[in-house]
Write an enzyme that holds these catalytic residues in place. Structure first.
Site, PDB file in Angstrom:
ATOM      1  N   LYS A   1       0.865  -1.182   0.000  1.00 50.59           N
ATOM      2  CA  LYS A   1       0.000   0.000   0.000  1.00 50.59           C
ATOM      3  C   LYS A   1       0.900   1.229   0.000  1.00 50.59           C
ATOM      4  O   LYS A   1       1.375   1.662   1.037  1.00 50.59           O
ATOM      5  CB  LYS A   1      -0.908  -0.008   1.235  1.00 50.59           C
ATOM      6  CG  LYS A   1      -2.275   0.665   1.022  1.00 50.59           C
ATOM      7  CD  LYS A   1      -2.217   2.144   0.760  1.00 50.59           C
ATOM      8  CE  LYS A   1      -1.943   2.929   2.030  1.00 50.59           C
ATOM      9  NZ  LYS A   1      -1.969   4.412   1.769  1.00 50.59           N
TER      10      LYS A   1
ATOM     11  N   GLU B   1       8.122   1.433  11.891  1.00 45.79           N
ATOM     12  CA  GLU B   1       9.231   2.390  11.821  1.00 45.79           C
ATOM     13  C   GLU B   1       8.579   3.753  11.681  1.00 45.79           C
ATOM     14  O   GLU B   1       8.031   4.084  10.631  1.00 45.79           O
ATOM     15  CB  GLU B   1      10.160   2.079  10.650  1.00 45.79           C
ATOM     16  CG  GLU B   1      11.486   2.832  10.722  1.00 45.79           C
ATOM     17  CD  GLU B   1      11.382   4.255  10.206  1.00 45.79           C
ATOM     18  OE1 GLU B   1      11.427   5.185  11.050  1.00 45.79           O
ATOM     19  OE2 GLU B   1      11.248   4.448   8.993  1.00 45.79           O
TER      20      GLU B   1
ATOM     21  N   CYS C   1      12.872  10.692   8.169  1.00 43.82           N
ATOM     22  CA  CYS C   1      12.620  10.375   9.578  1.00 43.82           C
ATOM     23  C   CYS C   1      13.896  10.346  10.403  1.00 43.82           C
ATOM     24  O   CYS C   1      13.855  10.503  11.624  1.00 43.82           O
ATOM     25  CB  CYS C   1      11.865   9.055   9.702  1.00 43.82           C
ATOM     26  SG  CYS C   1      12.667   7.672   8.880  1.00 43.82           S
TER      27      CYS C   1
ATOM     28  N   GLU D   1       8.143  16.544  15.574  1.00 46.10           N
ATOM     29  CA  GLU D   1       8.733  16.209  14.276  1.00 46.10           C
ATOM     30  C   GLU D   1       8.125  17.114  13.208  1.00 46.10           C
ATOM     31  O   GLU D   1       6.924  17.077  12.968  1.00 46.10           O
ATOM     32  CB  GLU D   1       8.490  14.740  13.922  1.00 46.10           C
ATOM     33  CG  GLU D   1       9.179  14.329  12.639  1.00 46.10           C
ATOM     34  CD  GLU D   1       8.936  12.881  12.264  1.00 46.10           C
ATOM     35  OE1 GLU D   1       9.872  12.243  11.762  1.00 46.10           O
ATOM     36  OE2 GLU D   1       7.813  12.394  12.469  1.00 46.10           O
TER      37      GLU D   1
END
Length: 496
Positions: A192, A268, A303, A398
């Site tokens: 996906k 993750e 990330c 973040e």
């Protein structure tokens, strides 16, 4: 490494691309069952690239059923390691043959600079597939020491149908990180991709079929999170989901697993990664180069980006001057211009999120030392914000964009405390001229990856993943990635 072309040559390649638009299920392309589509646009220009099939639960059901049939009848998992290895190596060859096509497609779809797509993302994608292909016939099962009256074997078997949910920041590379070990182990996969960047995953699925990977083994269902991601996460015939993306969405996949078949979930997720610079560094110019690369490579949409600069007060000003000098070399603009190191952010929505943090810096009356401007379209200058306290949103949240916060410290204890003052624990960098400091920082910073006097993530042989809210359940890359796509089985044969 292939040579970079001119902007005009890349544009000519772009004009000839046959962009995939339909889901890839059971070995071929098909429209979404409901006939719906969503627009895939070029972030740099807003231009429509393709109307991509918008898959939903019905499409996911077909893809999972196809993958389950392929797994149960053994058309892939029962092949010898040498046969699976050959198919994956052939896929890597095909990616290499289509490198320029895929690099341009990736740049158009994501806003990433073509130089990064061609010289980093594609080579690392190809290398990852080759690495896992070569590992297939080098993983051994074992026997347990139980005496002569019995034989106890400990073996690993493929876990089954695996859902692979991809982020939009490294579409091709994250695809390789997941399909490499999953297919090597003998699993069937349903991918996906993120709706912002679905095109290259669909093209790779087509190339995988040409490489000899059987129908049903590699499926791709583009679509939204609620429409396609949630049905994949809840499907009872999916044995495992490997997800890369935000922590908030990672929590949802844990919920889906808990409320369905307790499938294995590997996450993750996010990061708010520190770059700690001690006052004993030997080459501030080199440190500045690494800090800038760590913070602004891929427009900060990474990330593991070093988004928090934690610098000793004695060298702070000298380092910031050198960072400013480095930034003058980072051109921003048209992603298909190979001279540019910074492209567009991935979407207008993400641009607005990043711009809100720039506004937050001004609201907090912080010093914007470099950058801070936006340009036509969804481009954001690399921005350095000084004087950021540990209580600031810029320190704690973040941002996933080209914004580096700067916080100073006076001793190593304070540096470690600042580095660990986060809910995340994905990556960190430490810069020091002292072996004692290097050992202490690398051991005491709570992160899955710590680099010393450089920025990076290692290569295909090293595991990638984090502590705390950066994820759990397994690792991408390396031999450790294979374990998560397998089940451990004990076979006891009584020979008495």
């Amino acid at each position: 490494m292939t040579e970079l072309l001119s902007r005009e040559e890349y544009a000519a390649i772009a004009a000839t691309l046959d962009l995939p638009q339909r889901a890839f299920i059971d070995g071929g392309f098909r429209d979404a069952c409901g006939g719906r589509t969503f627009a895939s646009t070029n972030p740099a220009t807003g231009e429509l690239l393709a109307q991509v099939a918008a898959c939903d639960a019905e499409d996911v059901g077909h893809a999972v059923a196809s993958a389950r049939r392929a797994f149960e009848d053994g058309r892939w998992r029962s092949r010898t390691p040498a046969e699976r290895k050959a198919a994956l190596l052939r896929l890597a060859e095909l990616l290499e043959e289509h490198l320029l096509e895929l690099a341009v497609m990736e740049s158009l779809d994501s806003g990433k600079p073509i130089r990064e797509c061609q010289h980093t993302d594609l080579p690392e994608t190809i290398n990852t597939l080759r690495w896992h292909a070569e590992l297939i016939d080098k993983i051994y099962d074992s026997t347990a020491p139980v005496g002569s009256a019995a034989l106890a074997m400990v073996v690993r078997e493929p876990i089954g149908v695996v859902g692979l949910v991809l982020p939009w920041n490294f579409p091709l590379l994250m695809l390789a990180w997941k399909i490499g070990p999953a297919l090597a182990a003998g699993c069937s996969v349903v991918v996906k991709p993120a709706p912002e960047t679905s095109l290259t995953a669909l093209r790779v699925a087509e190339l995988a079929s040409q490489a000899g990977i059987p129908a049903g083994v590699f499926n791709v269902v583009p679509g939204g999170g609620r429409e396609a991601g949630e049905p994949l996460g809840r499907h009872p015939d999916v044995a495992m989901v490997s997800f890369t993306g935000s922590t908030a969405t990672g929590r949802l996949f844990l919920k889906y697993a808990a409320e369905s078949n307790l499938k294995r979930v590997v996450l993750e997720c996010g990061g708010k990664n520190p770059a700690v610079v001690m006052n004993d560094v030997e080459d501030l110019d080199l440190v500045a180069q690494h800090v800038v690369n760590g913070a602004f490579w891929n427009m900060g949409e990474n990330c593991s980006a070093s988004s928090r600069l934690i610098v000793h007060a004695e060298v702070r000003e000298a380092l910031l001057e050198r960072i400013g000098a480095q930034l003058r070399e980072w051109r921003m603009g048209d992603p298909l211009d190979p001279r540019n190191r910074l492209g567009a952010l991935v979407s207008p929505a993400h641009f607005e999120k990043v711009r809100a943090y720039l506004d937050q810096a001004r609201t907090e009356r912080l010093a914007v030392r470099f950058g801070g401007a936006t340009e036509a379209g969804i481009f954001v200058e690399p921005t350095v914000v000084d004087g950021v306290s540990p209580h600031s949103r810029l320190f704690r949240e973040e941002i996933f964009g080209p914004l580096l916060s700067v916080t100073s410290f006076d001793d190593i204890d304070e540096a470690i405390a600042l580095a660990n003052d986060t809910v995340y624990g994905l990556a960190a960098s430490a810069y020091t001229g002292s072996l004692r400091h290097a050992l202490r920082l690398s051991r005491e910073i709570r992160a899955g990856i710590v680099t010393v006097n450089c920025f990076g993530e290692g290569d295909a042989s090293t595991p990638f993943g984090g502590y705390k809210e950066s994820g759990f359940g397994g690792r991408d890359k390396s031999v450790w990635a294979h374990d998560q796509y397998t089940e451990l089985k004990t076979i006891w044969i009584d020979a008495s």
